[in-house]
Design a protein around this motif. Structure first.
Motif, short mmCIF file in Angstrom:
data_model
loop_
_atom_site.label_atom_id
_atom_site.label_comp_id
_atom_site.label_asym_id
_atom_site.label_seq_id
_atom_site.Cartn_x
_atom_site.Cartn_y
_atom_site.Cartn_z
N PRO A 132 -12.40 2.98 1.34
CA PRO A 132 -11.28 2.79 2.29
C PRO A 132 -10.01 3.45 1.77
O PRO A 132 -9.76 3.49 0.55
CB PRO A 132 -11.13 1.26 2.35
N PHE A 133 -9.19 3.96 2.68
CA PHE A 133 -7.97 4.66 2.29
C PHE A 133 -7.06 3.80 1.41
O PHE A 133 -6.53 4.27 0.40
CB PHE A 133 -7.19 5.11 3.53
N LYS A 134 -6.87 2.55 1.81
CA LYS A 134 -5.98 1.68 1.04
C LYS A 134 -6.47 1.55 -0.40
O LYS A 134 -5.67 1.51 -1.34
CB LYS A 134 -5.88 0.30 1.70
N GLU A 135 -7.78 1.47 -0.58
CA GLU A 135 -8.34 1.35 -1.91
C GLU A 135 -8.14 2.63 -2.71
O GLU A 135 -7.83 2.59 -3.91
CB GLU A 135 -9.83 1.01 -1.84
N ILE A 136 -8.29 3.77 -2.05
CA ILE A 136 -8.07 5.05 -2.72
C ILE A 136 -6.63 5.14 -3.22
O ILE A 136 -6.38 5.51 -4.38
CB ILE A 136 -8.35 6.22 -1.75
N PHE A 137 -5.70 4.77 -2.37
CA PHE A 137 -4.29 4.87 -2.74
C PHE A 137 -3.93 3.88 -3.85
O PHE A 137 -3.11 4.18 -4.72
CB PHE A 137 -3.40 4.67 -1.51
N THR A 138 -4.54 2.71 -3.80
CA THR A 138 -4.31 1.72 -4.86
C THR A 138 -4.79 2.26 -6.20
O THR A 138 -4.11 2.13 -7.23
CB THR A 138 -5.03 0.40 -4.55
N ARG A 139 -5.95 2.90 -6.21
CA ARG A 139 -6.49 3.47 -7.45
C ARG A 139 -5.59 4.59 -7.98
O ARG A 139 -5.38 4.70 -9.19
CB ARG A 139 -7.90 4.00 -7.21
N LEU A 158 -6.38 15.03 2.41
CA LEU A 158 -6.43 13.93 3.36
C LEU A 158 -6.79 14.42 4.76
O LEU A 158 -6.44 15.54 5.14
CB LEU A 158 -5.08 13.21 3.41
N PRO A 159 -7.45 13.59 5.56
CA PRO A 159 -7.70 13.95 6.97
C PRO A 159 -6.40 13.89 7.76
O PRO A 159 -5.54 13.04 7.50
CB PRO A 159 -8.69 12.87 7.42
N LEU A 160 -6.25 14.80 8.71
CA LEU A 160 -5.00 14.91 9.45
C LEU A 160 -4.71 13.72 10.36
O LEU A 160 -3.56 13.51 10.76
CB LEU A 160 -4.98 16.20 10.28
N HIS A 161 -5.74 12.96 10.72
CA HIS A 161 -5.48 11.81 11.58
C HIS A 161 -4.79 10.67 10.83
O HIS A 161 -4.32 9.71 11.43
CB HIS A 161 -6.78 11.30 12.22
N LEU A 162 -4.73 10.80 9.50
CA LEU A 162 -4.09 9.77 8.68
C LEU A 162 -2.65 10.18 8.36
O LEU A 162 -2.40 11.28 7.88
CB LEU A 162 -4.87 9.60 7.37
N VAL A 163 -1.71 9.28 8.63
CA VAL A 163 -0.30 9.52 8.35
C VAL A 163 0.15 8.59 7.24
O VAL A 163 -0.04 7.37 7.32
CB VAL A 163 0.58 9.27 9.60
N ILE A 164 0.74 9.16 6.17
CA ILE A 164 1.25 8.35 5.07
C ILE A 164 2.68 8.79 4.74
O ILE A 164 3.13 9.84 5.19
CB ILE A 164 0.37 8.47 3.81
N ASP A 165 3.37 7.98 3.93
CA ASP A 165 4.69 8.39 3.44
C ASP A 165 4.57 8.75 1.96
O ASP A 165 3.48 8.75 1.39
CB ASP A 165 5.74 7.30 3.70
N ASP A 166 5.70 9.05 1.34
CA ASP A 166 5.68 9.51 -0.05
C ASP A 166 5.20 8.45 -1.03
O ASP A 166 4.75 8.77 -2.13
CB ASP A 166 7.08 9.98 -0.47
N LYS A 194 -15.85 17.85 8.86
CA LYS A 194 -15.71 17.96 7.41
C LYS A 194 -14.32 17.52 6.95
O LYS A 194 -14.17 16.91 5.88
CB LYS A 194 -15.97 19.39 6.96
N LEU A 195 -13.32 17.82 7.77
CA LEU A 195 -11.94 17.49 7.41
C LEU A 195 -11.60 16.02 7.66
O LEU A 195 -10.52 15.57 7.29
CB LEU A 195 -10.97 18.38 8.18
N MET A 196 -12.51 15.29 8.28
CA MET A 196 -12.28 13.88 8.58
C MET A 196 -12.34 13.00 7.32
O MET A 196 -11.80 11.89 7.31
CB MET A 196 -13.31 13.37 9.59
N ALA A 197 -13.00 13.46 6.29
CA ALA A 197 -13.17 12.66 5.08
C ALA A 197 -12.17 13.09 4.01
O ALA A 197 -11.87 14.28 3.87
CB ALA A 197 -14.59 12.80 4.55
N PRO A 198 -11.65 12.13 3.23
CA PRO A 198 -10.80 12.50 2.10
C PRO A 198 -11.67 13.10 1.00
O PRO A 198 -12.74 12.57 0.69
CB PRO A 198 -10.20 11.15 1.68
N VAL A 199 -11.21 14.20 0.43
CA VAL A 199 -11.99 14.86 -0.63
C VAL A 199 -11.10 15.05 -1.86
O VAL A 199 -9.98 15.54 -1.77
CB VAL A 199 -12.52 16.23 -0.16
#
Length: 225
Positions: free
Chosen positions: A12-19, A51-59, A202-207
């Motif tokens: 999950p994205f939140k878990e990736i960012f936490t790591r 990151l996949p483009l459908h995901l929006v994050i801040d700094d 292919k771009l839908m997944a974080p790599v």
């Protein structure tokens, strides 16, 4: 230095960012490339997360939205395709084609005219097709930009064709240096719907991309907690 890649679709994205926050000394979000640069103690980049483009994050890697509206556009001589995605759902797609390539030589009329400057009947036909080709693309783009609030524009287009996109009699609805532009980082063998759809998937997944010698710093991403 050899670069390695790791698909993190299963985390999950939140878990990736936490790591990232817990395990990486420093990091930096690059909006244009839509990547998170991962740095060591000396602030040297040792990897990055695409990151996949459908995901929006801040700094600070806070998730703002995961349902971004993205337009994908792939153009080559004589073929083009458009796909519009709302989050992970495709809401529009279309293709374009034109007689722009000299059959014997196998290169586009645009390149031929730059090299030879010929104006024979066949060349004029191909040039007319080229002009109409980009007018049709821009007409469709204009309608899409009117109908949808496009947040990002993912583009795959040869540099020789970019001027024709922006100098068409039908104006392109975005500028050459539009802040929303994103250069598609994958090779698209031919600009048709099948290939563009495959690229979008292919771009839908974080790599995760990292330098092999720093593999130890990324062990935390190889398994799901």
């Amino acid at each position: 230095m050899q670069q390695q890649s790791l698909n993190l679709f299963h985390i999950p994205f939140k878990e990736i960012f936490t790591r990232i926050k817990e395990e990486m000394p420093t990091y930096e979000y690059d909006y244009g490339k839509h990547i998170i640069k991962l740095k060591d103690d000396n602030h040297e980049v040792i990897g990055f997360l695409r990151l996949p483009l459908h995901l929006v994050i801040d700094d600070s890697l806070k998730i703002i939205d995961d349902d971004n509206l993205v337009l994908y556009l792939s153009i080559e001589s004589g073929n083009a395709a458009i796909v519009v995605m709302e989050g992970k759902q495709m809401i529009y797609h279309t293709t374009f084609s034109a007689y722009m390539t000299r059959k014997k030589q196998g290169f586009s009329q645009i390149k031929y005219l730059k090299k030879k400057g010929k104006s024979r009947a066949g060349s004029r036909v191909r040039l007319a097709e080229t002009i109409e080709f980009f007018e049709n693309i821009n007409t469709t783009l204009t309608t899409l930009f009117e109908d949808y609030d496009i947040a990002r524009i993912a583009l795959s287009c040869n540099t020789t064709l970019i001027p024709y996109l922006h100098q068409s009699k039908v104006p392109c609805p975005f500028e050459k240096k539009d802040d929303r532009l994103y250069k598609i980082p994958l090779h698209i063998p031919q600009s048709n719907f099948t290939n563009l759809e495959a690229t979008v998937k292919k771009l839908m997944a974080p790599v995760l991309f990292y330098i092999e010698e720093h593999e130890g710093a990324f062990k935390g991403f190889t398994h799901k907690s």
